[in-house]
Structure formats: C-alpha cells, structure tokens
Enzyme design. Structure first.
Site, PDB file in Angstrom:
ATOM      1  N   LYS A 246       0.794  -1.300   0.050  1.00 35.16           N
ATOM      2  CA  LYS A 246       0.068   0.140   0.097  1.00 35.16           C
ATOM      3  C   LYS A 246       0.906   1.339  -0.077  1.00 35.16           C
ATOM      4  O   LYS A 246       0.607   2.248  -0.906  1.00 35.16           O
ATOM      5  CB  LYS A 246      -0.923   0.175   1.128  1.00 35.16           C
ATOM      6  CG  LYS A 246      -1.841  -1.279   1.334  1.00 35.16           C
ATOM      7  CD  LYS A 246      -2.774  -0.921   2.666  1.00 35.16           C
ATOM      8  CE  LYS A 246      -1.998  -1.201   3.853  1.00 35.16           C
ATOM      9  NZ  LYS A 246      -1.162  -2.115   4.255  1.00 35.16           N
TER      10      LYS A 246
ATOM     11  N   ARG B 276     -10.399   0.683   9.391  1.00 34.48           N
ATOM     12  CA  ARG B 276     -10.036  -0.801   9.558  1.00 34.48           C
ATOM     13  C   ARG B 276     -11.170  -1.572  10.028  1.00 34.48           C
ATOM     14  O   ARG B 276     -11.352  -2.569   9.782  1.00 34.48           O
ATOM     15  CB  ARG B 276      -8.902  -0.930  10.274  1.00 34.48           C
ATOM     16  CG  ARG B 276      -7.559  -0.835   9.683  1.00 34.48           C
ATOM     17  CD  ARG B 276      -6.434  -0.971  10.552  1.00 34.48           C
ATOM     18  NE  ARG B 276      -5.311  -1.486  10.291  1.00 34.48           N
ATOM     19  CZ  ARG B 276      -4.419  -1.076   9.952  1.00 34.48           C
ATOM     20  NH1 ARG B 276      -4.171   0.199   9.700  1.00 34.48           N
ATOM     21  NH2 ARG B 276      -3.137  -1.756   9.935  1.00 34.48           N
TER      22      ARG B 276
ATOM     23  N   ARG C 266      11.245  -5.559   5.031  1.00 33.82           N
ATOM     24  CA  ARG C 266      10.971  -4.020   4.867  1.00 33.82           C
ATOM     25  C   ARG C 266      11.985  -3.171   5.466  1.00 33.82           C
ATOM     26  O   ARG C 266      12.085  -3.281   6.780  1.00 33.82           O
ATOM     27  CB  ARG C 266       9.469  -3.662   5.117  1.00 33.82           C
ATOM     28  CG  ARG C 266       9.363  -2.373   5.069  1.00 33.82           C
ATOM     29  CD  ARG C 266       7.804  -1.727   5.239  1.00 33.82           C
ATOM     30  NE  ARG C 266       7.014  -2.514   6.124  1.00 33.82           N
ATOM     31  CZ  ARG C 266       5.718  -2.478   6.154  1.00 33.82           C
ATOM     32  NH1 ARG C 266       5.048  -1.917   5.188  1.00 33.82           N
ATOM     33  NH2 ARG C 266       5.083  -3.153   7.129  1.00 33.82           N
TER      34      ARG C 266
ATOM     35  N   ARG D 232      10.778  -1.356  11.439  1.00 33.23           N
ATOM     36  CA  ARG D 232       9.654  -1.414  12.506  1.00 33.23           C
ATOM     37  C   ARG D 232       9.783  -2.120  13.310  1.00 33.23           C
ATOM     38  O   ARG D 232       9.924  -3.321  13.044  1.00 33.23           O
ATOM     39  CB  ARG D 232       8.442  -1.254  11.601  1.00 33.23           C
ATOM     40  CG  ARG D 232       8.027   0.264  11.249  1.00 33.23           C
ATOM     41  CD  ARG D 232       6.859   0.037  10.152  1.00 33.23           C
ATOM     42  NE  ARG D 232       5.606  -0.574  10.616  1.00 33.23           N
ATOM     43  CZ  ARG D 232       4.705  -0.642   9.887  1.00 33.23           C
ATOM     44  NH1 ARG D 232       4.575  -0.013   8.774  1.00 33.23           N
ATOM     45  NH2 ARG D 232       3.385  -1.111  10.583  1.00 33.23           N
TER      46      ARG D 232
ATOM     47  N   ARG E 136      -0.611  -9.411  12.849  1.00 32.05           N
ATOM     48  CA  ARG E 136      -1.459  -8.408  12.239  1.00 32.05           C
ATOM     49  C   ARG E 136      -2.229  -8.766  10.741  1.00 32.05           C
ATOM     50  O   ARG E 136      -3.109  -8.477  10.736  1.00 32.05           O
ATOM     51  CB  ARG E 136      -0.326  -7.227  11.658  1.00 32.05           C
ATOM     52  CG  ARG E 136       0.124  -6.463  12.698  1.00 32.05           C
ATOM     53  CD  ARG E 136       1.601  -5.912  12.504  1.00 32.05           C
ATOM     54  NE  ARG E 136       1.568  -4.873  11.347  1.00 32.05           N
ATOM     55  CZ  ARG E 136       2.666  -4.666  10.815  1.00 32.05           C
ATOM     56  NH1 ARG E 136       3.797  -5.480  10.861  1.00 32.05           N
ATOM     57  NH2 ARG E 136       2.816  -4.196   9.592  1.00 32.05           N
TER      58      ARG E 136
END
Ligand code: ADP
Ligand code: ADP
Length: 214
Positions: free
Chosen positions: A15, A89, A128, A157, A168
């Site tokens: 995204k 969400r 990532r 992160r 998640r």
C-alpha cells in the site's frame, strides 16, 4: 480532478509503495493512521496502552483514529482529496468516515483493496526497511537500498517481526470480513491483485482509478 480514496490491504501488501505513485499523480496527500500513530509515539504523546496494542499487532480503539482523521482531512492540502492508507479498518470507522465526509458535502470515490496471499506477506514485511530521512520504502530482497544509503538511516519497524506480522495478518483477515462487504454493498469496492513486480501492480492500480465514473 479531486480524488478521495481508501486503500485497503494486509500488512506488507504494498500500500505504502503504491500510495506514493498515486499521490504524486493525483496531487493528493497520503494519510496513514499507522504513520500518525508512530509519530505520536515518537513525540511521546501516544498513551502507553496504544503503544502496547500496536506492539502486539492489535487494533487501537476506533475513536483514537477517528479523531486523528477528523482533524487531518480539514487541513488545506486535503481539501481536494486524499488517499487514506490503513483507515478505516472497522465498520464503525467506515461509518464515522462517511459521516465526516457527508458533513463536509463530499464522499468517497472508490475503495481499492490490494490482495496478496498471506504466505508472501511475512517475507515482504520482515525484510521491509524505511529510510527515516526520506520515507523511501525498500525491501532487502526485492528493492534493496542503493549503496549510498547509510545503513544507520534504515529503520526496521518494531512490529515488522515474524510473530507480530502473523498477528497483524490475522487481525486484518478478521477486520476485512466485515469491512470489504460493507464497501462492496454500496458499489465502491475494487479488488486488485497485488502480486507481481511493483510496476505491474502500479499499472493495475492506475487502471482502476481511471475507470472511476464521477
Ligand atoms: P504496506 O504499506 O501495505 O504495509 P509496503 O508498501 O511498505 O506495504 O511494502 C511492504 C514491503 O514489500 C516493502 O519492503 C516493499 O519494498 C515491498 N514491496 C512492495 N510492493 C512489492 C511488490 N510488488 N513485490 C515485491 N515487494 C514489494
Ligand atoms: P500495516 O503495515 O499493518 O498496514 P499500519 O502502519 O497501517 O500497518 O498500522 C500499524 C499499527 O497501527 C496497526 O497494527 C494498529 O495497531 C495501528 N493502527 C493503524 N491504523 C489503525 C486503524 N485504522 N484502526 C486501529 N488501529 C490502527
């Protein structure tokens, strides 16, 4: 042209990567509740319960993110549209968004859902890295940072570790079970395949946006 869109997809679906392209093309801001919450954490203004919820991969209370969005969409740069990344969400969040927009005489143009199989998401999120100076998103395997990027500037992160990513993804699957039908029912939902090269996915995303009838 104005564009108000919601971008939905599991963690690591791409995204953020695709949002950059859309936002440049349509000259709209990317509004990410995850980024806003992380900024609050950095600034020391985010309550401890919310930090703990995020660290575990759960969802923070609806009202916390609704308040953030209510303020943000009234800023000057969002007057002509925006891309919402990671919000709404839940159905209550989606209903609150409808109301916020209706009160301002506007509405959503589309909801794009980026589909990526759970088996690919773990690798995408765990590898990532984000350049904290520029916000550029890299992937250690699929989009490695160039040699002139200082490794000390690359952020991993706190929630991009395998166990938390699994949580998640699970949270996302539970949430979309209600959220996607909510948008489908009103004809706003466009589901896209998020697997393939970044540019291929970009082609699908831009094609979907061009097909919107205003
Ligand atoms: P999200 O915002 O949905 O969590 P990101 O855009 O941050 O996802 O992408 C997650 C990771 O996957 C990043 O490391 C990014 O570089 C990488 N990535 C994004 N799109 C693709 C793609 N089409 N193929 C392979 N890796 C990708
Ligand atoms: P992702 O890579 O999972 O798309 P985000 O950066 O959007 O991650 O969100 C990070 C975390 O912030 C989430 O796991 C959740 O704890 C919290 N969060 C972000 N947006 C929302 C939201 N709309 N509702 C509830 N919690 C949220």
């Amino acid at each position: 042209m104005s564009l108000r869109l919601v971008f939905v997809g599991p963690p690591g679906a791409g995204k953020g990567t695709q949002a950059k392209v859309i936002c440049e093309r349509y000259k709209i801001p990317q509004i990410s509740t995850g980024d806003m919450l992380r900024a609050g954490k950095k600034a020391g203004t985010l309550p401890k319960e919310l930090i703990d919820t995020m660290a575990a991969g759960g969802l923070v209370p609806d009202q916390a993110v609704i308040d953030l969005i209510a303020k943000r969409i009234d800023e000057e740069d969002a007057k002509n549209g925006f891309l919402l990344d990671g919000f709404p969400r839940t159905v209550p969040q989606a209903e609150a968004l409808n109301k916020l927009l209706a009160d301002r005489g506007s509405k959503l143009d589309t909801v794009l859902a980026l589909n990526v199989a759970a088996s690919l998401l773990i690798e995408r999120a765990v590898l990532r890295r984000t350049d904290k100076r520029t916000g550029q998103i890299y992937h250690l395997k699929y989009n490695p940072p160039p040699p002139d990027v200082n490794p000390a500037d690359l952020e991993h992160r706190a929630d991009d570790h395998e166990e938390v990513v699994r949580n998640r993804v699970e949270t996302y699957e539970k949430m979309t079970a209600d959220l996607l039908p909510f948008y489908k029912k009103v004809g706003l939902l466009q589901e896209l395949d998020g697997v393939g090269k970044v540019e291929e996915v970009t082609g699908r995303v831009l094609g979907a946006l061009e097909s919107i009838k205003k």
